[in-house]
Design a protein around this motif. Structure first.
Motif, PDB file in Angstrom:
ATOM      1  N   PHE A  89       0.833  -1.197   0.000  1.00 12.25           N
ATOM      2  CA  PHE A  89       0.000   0.000   0.000  1.00 12.25           C
ATOM      3  C   PHE A  89       0.876   1.259   0.000  1.00 12.25           C
ATOM      4  O   PHE A  89       0.612   2.222  -0.722  1.00 12.25           O
ATOM      5  N   GLY A  90       1.938   1.243   0.809  1.00 12.57           N
ATOM      6  CA  GLY A  90       2.835   2.384   0.870  1.00 12.57           C
ATOM      7  C   GLY A  90       3.496   2.667  -0.460  1.00 12.57           C
ATOM      8  O   GLY A  90       3.615   3.830  -0.881  1.00 12.57           O
ATOM      9  N   ALA A  91       3.912   1.607  -1.153  1.00 12.99           N
ATOM     10  CA  ALA A  91       4.537   1.781  -2.464  1.00 12.99           C
ATOM     11  C   ALA A  91       3.548   2.362  -3.474  1.00 12.99           C
ATOM     12  O   ALA A  91       3.907   3.203  -4.309  1.00 12.99           O
ATOM     13  N   LYS A  92       2.305   1.929  -3.393  1.00 17.18           N
ATOM     14  CA  LYS A  92       1.286   2.408  -4.333  1.00 17.18           C
ATOM     15  C   LYS A  92       1.030   3.902  -4.176  1.00 17.18           C
ATOM     16  O   LYS A  92       0.851   4.619  -5.167  1.00 17.18           O
ATOM     17  N   TYR A  93       1.015   4.377  -2.915  1.00 16.36           N
ATOM     18  CA  TYR A  93       0.673   5.780  -2.663  1.00 16.36           C
ATOM     19  C   TYR A  93       1.879   6.649  -2.313  1.00 16.36           C
ATOM     20  O   TYR A  93       1.720   7.827  -1.980  1.00 16.36           O
ATOM     21  N   GLY A  94       3.072   6.085  -2.401  1.00 15.58           N
ATOM     22  CA  GLY A  94       4.273   6.877  -2.173  1.00 15.58           C
ATOM     23  C   GLY A  94       4.445   7.339  -0.747  1.00 15.58           C
ATOM     24  O   GLY A  94       4.872   8.480  -0.498  1.00 15.58           O
ATOM     25  N   ILE A  95       4.103   6.486   0.219  1.00 10.96           N
ATOM     26  CA  ILE A  95       4.262   6.829   1.626  1.00 10.96           C
ATOM     27  C   ILE A  95       5.066   5.737   2.330  1.00 10.96           C
ATOM     28  O   ILE A  95       5.180   4.617   1.834  1.00 10.96           O
ATOM     29  N   ALA A  96       5.605   6.079   3.501  1.00 12.97           N
ATOM     30  CA  ALA A  96       6.386   5.111   4.267  1.00 12.97           C
ATOM     31  C   ALA A  96       5.462   4.103   4.944  1.00 12.97           C
ATOM     32  O   ALA A  96       4.265   4.347   5.109  1.00 12.97           O
ATOM     33  N   HIS A  97       6.027   2.965   5.337  1.00 12.45           N
ATOM     34  CA  HIS A  97       5.254   1.971   6.080  1.00 12.45           C
ATOM     35  C   HIS A  97       6.089   1.452   7.247  1.00 12.45           C
ATOM     36  O   HIS A  97       7.335   1.515   7.209  1.00 12.45           O
ATOM     37  N   VAL A  98       5.405   0.982   8.281  1.00 13.42           N
ATOM     38  CA  VAL A  98       6.105   0.427   9.443  1.00 13.42           C
ATOM     39  C   VAL A  98       5.523  -0.937   9.780  1.00 13.42           C
ATOM     40  O   VAL A  98       4.386  -1.255   9.422  1.00 13.42           O
ATOM     41  N   THR A  99       6.310  -1.727  10.492  1.00 10.97           N
ATOM     42  CA  THR A  99       5.870  -3.037  10.948  1.00 10.97           C
ATOM     43  C   THR A  99       5.284  -2.904  12.355  1.00 10.97           C
ATOM     44  O   THR A  99       5.367  -1.847  12.990  1.00 10.97           O
ATOM     45  N   ARG A 100       4.729  -3.995  12.856  1.00  7.81           N
ATOM     46  CA  ARG A 100       4.167  -3.979  14.205  1.00  7.81           C
ATOM     47  C   ARG A 100       5.246  -3.662  15.254  1.00  7.81           C
ATOM     48  O   ARG A 100       4.966  -2.987  16.251  1.00  7.81           O
TER      49      ARG A 100
END
Length: 429
Positions: free
Chosen positions: A215-226
Motif C-alpha cells: 500500500f505504501g509503495a502504491k501511494y508513495g508513503i512510508a510503512h512500518v511493521t508492528r
C-alpha cells in the motif's frame, strides 16, 4: 418480495451498530435459508442492512433475528434498533443510501463504492438473485445520475474530510503534521487524498494484516511493521485508523511514553481504537460517535432534488418489476401461438409470410395489455386470461401446487397473486 432489514445511525445506538458490523452475507444466509432466495448484506461504519429476495411473509423477522444472532446481541438489545422496508420502499431506501442521502455526512462519496462491493461480495458467495442484481445495479445508476445532476457530493464530502475539519481549530499548520495511518481498507485512500489536500506530506502507514509495504509503495508513503508501531505512534501528531480489524489496534499500550499532544481519529467499525485511550495524557480522541454529533446540516436544495430523483428511480424500478411478473404468461402465449403457426405453415408453406404477419399483429395487443395489467399489480388476471382463452396454464409452480393436493412444495418456487376469472384480453382477441 424484496425486503430490507436495516439498522443504522438513525435507528440504533453506536454500541449496537458496532456489534452488528461483523456479519456478512456468508454468515447470515445459513441462518435464514431456505426461507429466502437471496440476500445481500451492506455493512458500513454507520449501518448494517440485509436486502432479501423472498416469498415468505415471515422473512423480515427471521432476517432480523439472524442479524441479531450473528452479532451476539440479545433480543432486548436489538429491539427497536432496526426497521423493515418492503418492495418499492426497500428499493427507494437502497437508492437513497447509495446516493449518500442516509449517511452521517449527506452526500458522502464512499458509500457508492460500498454498495457496489456488497453486491460483489454476495455474488462471490452465490447469494444474489436477478431481482437483487437489478435493484443494486439501479442503485448505482441512480447514485451516478444524482452526482452528475445535483450539487450533492461535489465538494468531496466524506467522514474522513469531516473528521479532519473537526481538528482544524486545534492545529496551526497541517503541513508540519506527522500522520500515522492505520489500515489499508476502504477509507485509507480517501484519507491520504484528504490529508494531501491540506498539505500533509509526512504520512506513514501500518497495516495489521501485513499489506503496508504494498500500500505504501502504491501511494508513495512510508510503512512500518508492528515492531515499529509504538515508536511511530508516539512520534506522530495524528493517528488515523480505518481498518476492518475485529479488535482494537490502537490501545493505551500503543502510545506508551507519549510526551506530546496527539490526535487520534477512529474511523473503524468495529472500533479500531480502545476508548480507554481517551484517558491517556495528551490524547484527543475523535471517533465515529463524536463525528456523527458534529455532522453538518444537509444542503436542502441539493438534497431535495436528489430525493426526488431517488423517488422517481424507485417508482420506475417498481413498474418494471411488476411488468415482469406477467412475463411467464406472455412467453407461454407466444410459444403456444407459434407452435400452432409452425404447424399451419407446414401444411401451407406458400402462405408463410401472410401467416407470420397475421400472428404478429394478433399478438401485439395482448402482449401490450398483459404488460399494462402487470404494472397495475394485476398479473394474476393475465395468467387467468391465458388459461381461459387458450388452455395454457403459465402460472408459477407454487401457485399451481397450492390449488392441487401435493405431498411437498418446492422450497424456492415464487408465489404469485390469486387466480381471477376476469379476462383482460376479451376485447383484444
Amino acid at each position: 418480495m424484496l425486503l430490507c432489514v436495516t439498522a443504522s445511525h438513525k435507528t440504533a445506538p453506536f454500541d449496537v451498530l458496532e456489534q452488528l458490523s461483523a456479519p456478512g452475507a456468508d454468515t447470515i444466509t445459513p441462518l435464514i435459508a431456505p426461507s429466502v432466495d437471496g440476500v445481500v448484506v451492506l455493512s458500513t461504519c454507520n449501518r448494517v442492512e440485509a436486502y432479501v429476495d423472498t416469498d415468505s411473509d415471515d422473512s423480515a423477522e427471521l432476517v432480523a433475528d439472524a442479524l441479531r444472532a450473528a452479532s451476539g446481541l440479545t433480543a432486548e438489545e436489538f429491539a427497536g434498533a432496526y426497521s423493515i422496508k418492503t418492495d418499492a420502499k426497500a428499493a427507494e431506501h437502497l437508492f437513497a443510501v447509495a446516493a449518500g442521502l442516509e449517511s452521517v455526512v449527506i452526500g458522502e462519496g464512499e458509500i457508492g463504492g460500498q454498495v457496489r462491493r456488497a453486491l460483489t461480495e454476495a455474488r462471490h458467495h452465490g447469494t444474489t438473485t436477478s431481482d437483487l442484481e437489478r435493484m443494486f445495479q439501479r442503485a448505482t445508476e441512480t447514485q451516478k445520475a444524482i452526482k452528475n445532476a445535483t450539487a450533492l457530493g461535489r465538494a468531496g464530502r466524506s467522514l474522513v474530510r469531516l473528521a479532519l475539519e473537526l481538528t482544524d481549530s486545534r492545529l496551526a499548520d497541517w503541513t508540519t503534521q506527522r500522520v500515522l495511518l492505520v489500515g489499508t481498507g476502504m477509507y485509507a485512500a480517501a484519507t491520504i487524498a484528504a490529508l494531501r489536500d491540506r498539505g500533509v506530506t509526512d504520512i506513514t502507514v501500518f497495516s495489521p494484516s501485513g499489506r503496508g509495504a504494498k500500500f505504501g509503495a502504491k501511494y508513495g508513503i512510508a510503512h512500518v511493521t508492528r515492531a515499529e508501531l509504538v515508536e511511530t505512534a508516539t512520534a506522530s501528531d495524528i493517528v488515523i485508523t480505518c481498518t476492518n480489524a475485529d479488535e482494537p489496534v490502537v490501545t493505551p499500550e500503543t502510545i506508551e511514553g507519549l510526551a506530546k499532544p496527539l490526535f487520534v481519529v477512529d474511523l473503524g467499525m468495529p472500533r479500531n481504537v480502545d476508548p480507554a485511550i481517551a484517558d491517556v495524557w495528551g490524547v484527543t480522541l475523535l471517533d465515529l460517535e463524536t463525528i456523527r454529533l458534529h455532522a453538518p446540516l444537509e444542503e436542502l436544495q441539493a438534497t431535495d432534488a436528489a430525493r426526488a430523483m431517488v423517488k422517481d428511480a424507485a417508482a420506475r424500478f417498481a413498474d418494471v418489476r411488476r411488468s415482469r411478473s406477467a412475463q411467464p404468461a406472455i412467453v407461454a402465449l407466444r410459444r403456444h401461438v407459434f407452435e400452432l403457426l409452425e404447424a399451419e405453415i407446414a401444411r401451407r408453406p406458400e402462405s408463410e409470410a401472410a401467416l407470420r404477419h397475421m400472428v404478429g399483429a394478433l399478438l401485439h395487443t395482448p402482449t401490450v395489455r398483459a404488460s399494462d395489467y402487470a404494472m397495475q399489480g394485476r398479473a394474476d388476471e393475465v395468467f387467468a386470461a391465458i388459461e381461459t382463452l387458450f388452455g395454457v396454464d403459465a402460472r408459477p409452480a407454487a401457485e399451481q401446487e397450492a390449488e392441487e393436493p401435493a405431498e411437498e412444495v418446492l422450497a424456492y418456487a415464487p408465489v404469485t397473486a390469486g387466480h381471477s376469472a376476469s379476462c383482460p384480453f376479451d376485447a383484444a382477441v
